[in-house]
Scaffold this active site. Structure first.
Site, PDB file in Angstrom:
ATOM      1  CG  HIS A 169      -2.107  -0.741   1.273  1.00  0.00           C
ATOM      2  ND1 HIS A 169      -2.513  -1.471   2.367  1.00  0.00           N
ATOM      3  CD2 HIS A 169      -3.064  -0.895   0.330  1.00  0.00           C
ATOM      4  CE1 HIS A 169      -3.679  -2.052   2.089  1.00  0.00           C
ATOM      5  NE2 HIS A 169      -4.029  -1.726   0.865  1.00  0.00           N
ATOM      6  CB  CYS A 263      -2.517   0.544   8.631  1.00  0.00           C
ATOM      7  SG  CYS A 263      -1.156   0.401   7.550  1.00  0.00           S
TER       8      CYS A 263
END
Ligand code: ARG
Length: 270
Positions: A169, A263
């Site tokens: 990511h 996150c």
């Protein structure tokens, strides 16, 4: 006069968190997370944000059977009062989407879906530097989702190809710091993405491979405060020299799932 709004985040307690499947190289079912330790680490992050950092944290009700729901960064992209919901790449996370959307709808956000079925994993893969969006693709989000986001929001999106599956990511290898600076891990990007980053960002702070693997780039930046995992010494030194207050929180239980501080949070506007 209205007092200035406190920064606000959405988090989801780790009540049903665990390593139940493997959708990135960090995850191994043979390396289970220890629930009490995960709870303690998650609460330390929560306390840091609501205590010394002075942020508001909203809580999302955790759901049994959705262990990765702790990673609210992947819920979608928040822009003003709009929420663009994620299209998760893997079936394992797709059932999370309706829970996030319900939360944003209940807070009177305009909930938007991207046209088409292209995978898109929200604030995990799109990060703003001022009015420019930097967007990662390859392992999770599809590059076609970037164009759709750009069209929807009327903003410029710079697509960056990720090349290292351990940094799957964008928020594992790229972190805006203030209006002109970015923390990043160069080896996670292809040559063209590096050119785009160098051309678009005035002040680049590269982290070492060792810090990158401790999720140094997965930092939460709130004004002059930076919250990140422990053991990212080169970056901490650099940030302190620049006058930042750094809060290092041990988040090893979440690294087992391929995530850390950033996150575990999603910045929201309420
Ligand atoms: N296990 C989760 C996944 O693979 C971790 C997500 C981490 N989130 C992030 N924004 N990098 O989807």
């Amino acid at each position: 006069m209205e007092p200035p709004q406190k920064p606000a985040f959405l988090m989801c307690p780790p009540d049903y968190y665990g390593i139940e499947y493997e959708i990135n190289p960090w995850m191994s079912r043979r390396r289970e997370s220890i629930p009490e330790v995960a709870q303690r680490q998650w609460h330390a992050l929560y306390e840091t944000l609501t205590g010394p950092v002075g942020a508001v944290v909203h809580l999302l009700e955790p759901v049994r059977g959705l262990p990765d729901m702790v990673f609210t960064a992947n819920a979608g992209l928040v822009w003003g009062r709009a929420f663009i919901g994620s299209n998760f790449r893997f079936a394992e996370r797709q059932l999370e989407a309706s829970h996030y959307e319900a939360w944003f709808a209940s807070r009177s956000y305009t909930v938007v879906h991207l046209p088409g079925e292209h995978p898109f994993e929200g604030a995990g893969d799109i990060l703003a530097l001022g009015e420019t969006l930097f967007a990662g693709y390859q392992f999770r989000s599809d590059i076609r989702s970037h164009t759709a986001v750009a069209d929807l929001l009327g903003l410029e999106v710079l697509s960056l190809q990720l090349v290292d599956e351990w940094f799957y990511h964008l928020d594992t290898c790229f972190c805006p710091l203030g209006p002109e600076a970015v923390i990043y891990y160069p080896a996670a990007f292809d040559a063209y993405a590096l050119k785009v980053i160098e051309a678009g960002v005035a002040d680049l702070i590269a982290v070492s491979p060792a810090s990158a693997r401790r999720f140094a780039c997965n930092a939460i930046v709130i004004g002059r405060h930076v919250v990140l995992n422990t053991g990212c010494d080169d970056l901490v030194e650099e940030l302190v020299a620049r006058g930042y207050t750094v809060h290092a929180v041990e988040l090893g239980e979440f690294i087992k799932a391929g995530g850390a501080a950033k996150c575990l949070t999603l910045e929201v506007n309420t």
